[in-house]
Design a protein around this motif. Sequence first.
Motif, PDB file in Angstrom:
ATOM      1  N   LEU A  76       0.854  -1.186   0.000  1.00  0.00           N
ATOM      2  CA  LEU A  76       0.000   0.000   0.000  1.00  0.00           C
ATOM      3  C   LEU A  76       0.888   1.234   0.000  1.00  0.00           C
ATOM      4  O   LEU A  76       1.772   1.367   0.847  1.00  0.00           O
ATOM      5  CB  LEU A  76      -0.893  -0.003   1.249  1.00  0.00           C
ATOM      6  CG  LEU A  76      -1.659   1.280   1.583  1.00  0.00           C
ATOM      7  CD1 LEU A  76      -2.696   1.579   0.510  1.00  0.00           C
ATOM      8  CD2 LEU A  76      -2.327   1.162   2.943  1.00  0.00           C
ATOM      9  N   ASP A  96      -0.434  -2.473  -4.832  1.00  0.00           N
ATOM     10  CA  ASP A  96      -1.758  -3.090  -4.753  1.00  0.00           C
ATOM     11  C   ASP A  96      -2.837  -2.102  -4.332  1.00  0.00           C
ATOM     12  O   ASP A  96      -4.019  -2.303  -4.620  1.00  0.00           O
ATOM     13  CB  ASP A  96      -1.730  -4.248  -3.752  1.00  0.00           C
ATOM     14  CG  ASP A  96      -0.765  -5.337  -4.168  1.00  0.00           C
ATOM     15  OD1 ASP A  96      -1.103  -6.104  -5.076  1.00  0.00           O
ATOM     16  OD2 ASP A  96       0.340  -5.403  -3.597  1.00  0.00           O
ATOM     17  N   ASP A  97      -2.447  -1.062  -3.618  1.00  0.00           N
ATOM     18  CA  ASP A  97      -3.429  -0.079  -3.160  1.00  0.00           C
ATOM     19  C   ASP A  97      -2.733   1.262  -2.966  1.00  0.00           C
ATOM     20  O   ASP A  97      -1.495   1.333  -2.906  1.00  0.00           O
ATOM     21  CB  ASP A  97      -4.085  -0.546  -1.850  1.00  0.00           C
ATOM     22  CG  ASP A  97      -5.465   0.062  -1.635  1.00  0.00           C
ATOM     23  OD1 ASP A  97      -5.866   0.957  -2.421  1.00  0.00           O
ATOM     24  OD2 ASP A  97      -6.149  -0.345  -0.678  1.00  0.00           O
ATOM     25  N   ARG A 111      -7.961  -1.126   4.807  1.00  0.00           N
ATOM     26  CA  ARG A 111      -7.266  -1.457   3.565  1.00  0.00           C
ATOM     27  C   ARG A 111      -6.145  -2.479   3.817  1.00  0.00           C
ATOM     28  O   ARG A 111      -5.931  -3.383   3.003  1.00  0.00           O
ATOM     29  CB  ARG A 111      -6.699  -0.194   2.921  1.00  0.00           C
ATOM     30  CG  ARG A 111      -7.761   0.696   2.278  1.00  0.00           C
ATOM     31  CD  ARG A 111      -7.156   1.987   1.759  1.00  0.00           C
ATOM     32  NE  ARG A 111      -8.150   2.852   1.146  1.00  0.00           N
ATOM     33  CZ  ARG A 111      -8.470   2.844  -0.141  1.00  0.00           C
ATOM     34  NH1 ARG A 111      -7.849   2.014  -0.962  1.00  0.00           N
ATOM     35  NH2 ARG A 111      -9.380   3.665  -0.622  1.00  0.00           N
TER      36      ARG A 111
END
Length: 219
Positions: A76, A96-97, A111
């Motif tokens: 992230l 991924d984020d 998250r």
Amino acid sequence: MKVLLLEDDVELGAAVVDGLRDEGFVVDHVGTLRDADLQRSVTHYDCLVLDRMVLDGDAVALVDALRRAGDTTPTLLLTARDRVSDRVAGFEHGADDYLVKPFAFAELTARIRALGRRAADPAPPVLRAGDLELDTARHEVRRRGLPVSLTAKEFTVLEVLLTAAGRVVGRTELLERGWDEMSAPGSNVVDVLVGQLRRRLGSPDPIETVRGVGYRVTG
């Protein structure tokens, strides 16, 4: 979950670490890309949370290098950059984020947990052994249908044991999964915590000691 946080703002980093630990995460904190790369090379992490722009570079470069090397650890990116092109660049290099600063802490934890669930081997959201069950999403434990109050560390150790599904889990593995590098645990810290966990779970004892090896959950 064990998380590596890269954040070079000392105050923000300390606040995020404290908050994540309060939510039951095990967290190591570094302030440079070099230290992040070194740390993740010697320790297994379930998720990397990386401030994108730090003193020694752009974390996107680290993510790109990890992906090229076949490392799929969920990642992230945290950043003050809110342009679509910046977010797209992060994803294109393997993130991924993406979460833009300032952020709501509840969203950050949600998250991270979502990334952990996506990366984990397929497993039921509720882990069970006999009359003992642990709900990973709700962070709840029940025995014979009744709630059991556990500390964050006790919950983590029990989750590791239940995920092992009857396999013996060694003390070293429990230390690596349940304690961060700053905890400086003594040699008997696992035994002490398992003793506390046993008392909270009550009788009959669901945790078996395998002498000289470790522990496993029976049931």
